[in-house]
Design an enzyme around this catalytic site. Structure first.
Site, PDB file in Angstrom:
ATOM      1  N   GLY A   1     -46.781  39.698  -0.280  1.00  0.00           N
ATOM      2  CA  GLY A   1     -45.729  39.322  -1.212  1.00  0.00           C
ATOM      3  C   GLY A   1     -45.520  37.978  -1.624  1.00  0.00           C
ATOM      4  O   GLY A   1     -45.283  37.707  -2.867  1.00  0.00           O
TER       5      GLY A   1
ATOM      6  N   HIS B   1     -52.522  37.486   1.857  1.00  0.00           N
ATOM      7  CA  HIS B   1     -51.452  37.085   2.750  1.00  0.00           C
ATOM      8  C   HIS B   1     -51.523  35.598   2.707  1.00  0.00           C
ATOM      9  O   HIS B   1     -52.452  34.954   2.542  1.00  0.00           O
ATOM     10  CB  HIS B   1     -51.977  37.553   4.383  1.00  0.00           C
TER      11      HIS B   1
ATOM     12  N   ASP C   1     -46.083  45.214  12.295  1.00  0.00           N
ATOM     13  CA  ASP C   1     -46.904  44.741  11.181  1.00  0.00           C
ATOM     14  C   ASP C   1     -48.327  44.607  11.592  1.00  0.00           C
ATOM     15  O   ASP C   1     -48.635  44.023  12.853  1.00  0.00           O
ATOM     16  CB  ASP C   1     -46.397  43.545  10.700  1.00  0.00           C
TER      17      ASP C   1
ATOM     18  N   ASN D   1     -44.198  43.695   1.551  1.00  0.00           N
ATOM     19  CA  ASN D   1     -44.009  43.001   2.674  1.00  0.00           C
ATOM     20  C   ASN D   1     -43.995  41.469   2.328  1.00  0.00           C
ATOM     21  O   ASN D   1     -44.966  40.794   1.399  1.00  0.00           O
ATOM     22  CB  ASN D   1     -45.341  43.018   3.580  1.00  0.00           C
TER      23      ASN D   1
END
Ligand code: 13P
Length: 281
Positions: A208, A178, A82, A228
């Site tokens: 997410g 994030h 990632d 994610n």
């Protein structure tokens, strides 16, 4: 032997009915918890680690654990890097057998992001691995990086990026960030819909943690194929560990290790159910 490619999982999603969850893990216990969640729900899964977290979990150590865990599992699992930023780490992930890598070139100009992403795509092709790119800027930062402001992905740039780089998945910025949200996110599902109408490659939602069920469903129904989740799993592990110590003052190392597995599993099962992943294999 259930190690599979990201593209296999994303292309198995029929229509806009559900999405593959891609869950960040930082140690063996989290990898075990993630896989237990997928096996219990009979769901495909992606596990991933971000370059920004490697100072806590060196890729040379964690990478082989992730790949071995996937190979031993009965469910299909893609192992993904990632937010890859450096050629060294991306190449290391590919050498370790990761089936996909993300190159996050969102800090560069469009032209430079395209050029660098194409370079990573050519490298990954040699390994038979897939590449996720990013266009626009998702807010916050995955790992100990400087926070970035959200820059919503433009339709024209998304189309050009996907056509020129031929990435296997593309992360778009539609108002998510994030980490835990400081203010309620306002998602640009209208923009997602426009992008999905002109771009063929599967679209990815970062940031997410903290979105509502309704947000997830709107995104899935309008073209997101990979979601994610990182912070919610880290928070769940911390919560389970603290609860274990509170309820059992003599808790030993193994009680804490079990709590980390369970905290990861609980959070991932919760999200998998929302994403519609139960009994998909
Ligand atoms: P969250 O930490 O907000 O869940 O974001 C995860 C993510 O997008 C990882 O790339």
């Amino acid at each position: 032997m259930a190690l599979v490619k990201m593209s296999e999982l994303l292309h198995s999603v029929y229509g806009n009915s559900y999405a593959i969850g891609s869950f960040n893990v930082s140690n063996m216990e989290m990898a075990m918890g993630a896989i237990k969640a997928a096996e219990e729900l009979k769901a495909p899964i992606m596990i991933q680690i971000a370059e920004g977290r490697l100072k806590y979990s060196p890729l040379e150590l964690l990478g082989p654990v992730m790949v071995a865990a996937a190979k031993l599992s009965t469910v299909p699992i893609a192992v993904h890097l990632d937010h890859g930023g450096s050629m060294r780490v991306i190449k290391l992930a590919l050498d370790l057998g990761f089936t996909s890598v993300m190159f996050d070139g969102s800090k560069y100009s469009l032209g430079e992001n395209i050029d660098r992403t194409k370079e990573i795509k050519a490298l990954a092709d040699k390994y038979g691995a897939d590449v996720e790119g990013e266009i626009g800027k998702v807010g916050g930062a995955e790992g100990d990086y400087k926070e970035v402001d959200i820059a919503i992905t433009s339709v024209a740039e998304a189309r050009r990026f996907s056509e020129e780089t031929k990435v296997d998945a593309m992360a778009v910025a539609i108002g998510t960030a994030h980490g835990n949200y400081k203010v309620e996110p306002k998602l640009r599902v209208d923009r997602l819909k426009e992008i999905a109408a002109v771009v063929k490659c599967p679209l990815v939602l970062h940031g997410g943690t903290g979105l509502s069920e309704e947000d997830f469903h709107n995104c899935i129904h309008n073209g997101i194929k990979k979601i994610n989740i990182a912070t919610a799993s880290y928070d769940s592990v911390a919560k389970y560990v603290k609860k274990t110590i509170k309820e059992k003052p003599n808790a030993n190392y193994f009680d804490i290790s079990d709590a980390a597995v369970q905290g990861t599993q609980a959070n991932i099962m919760k999200h998998m159910k929302i994403f519609g992943l139960e009994n998909r294999i």
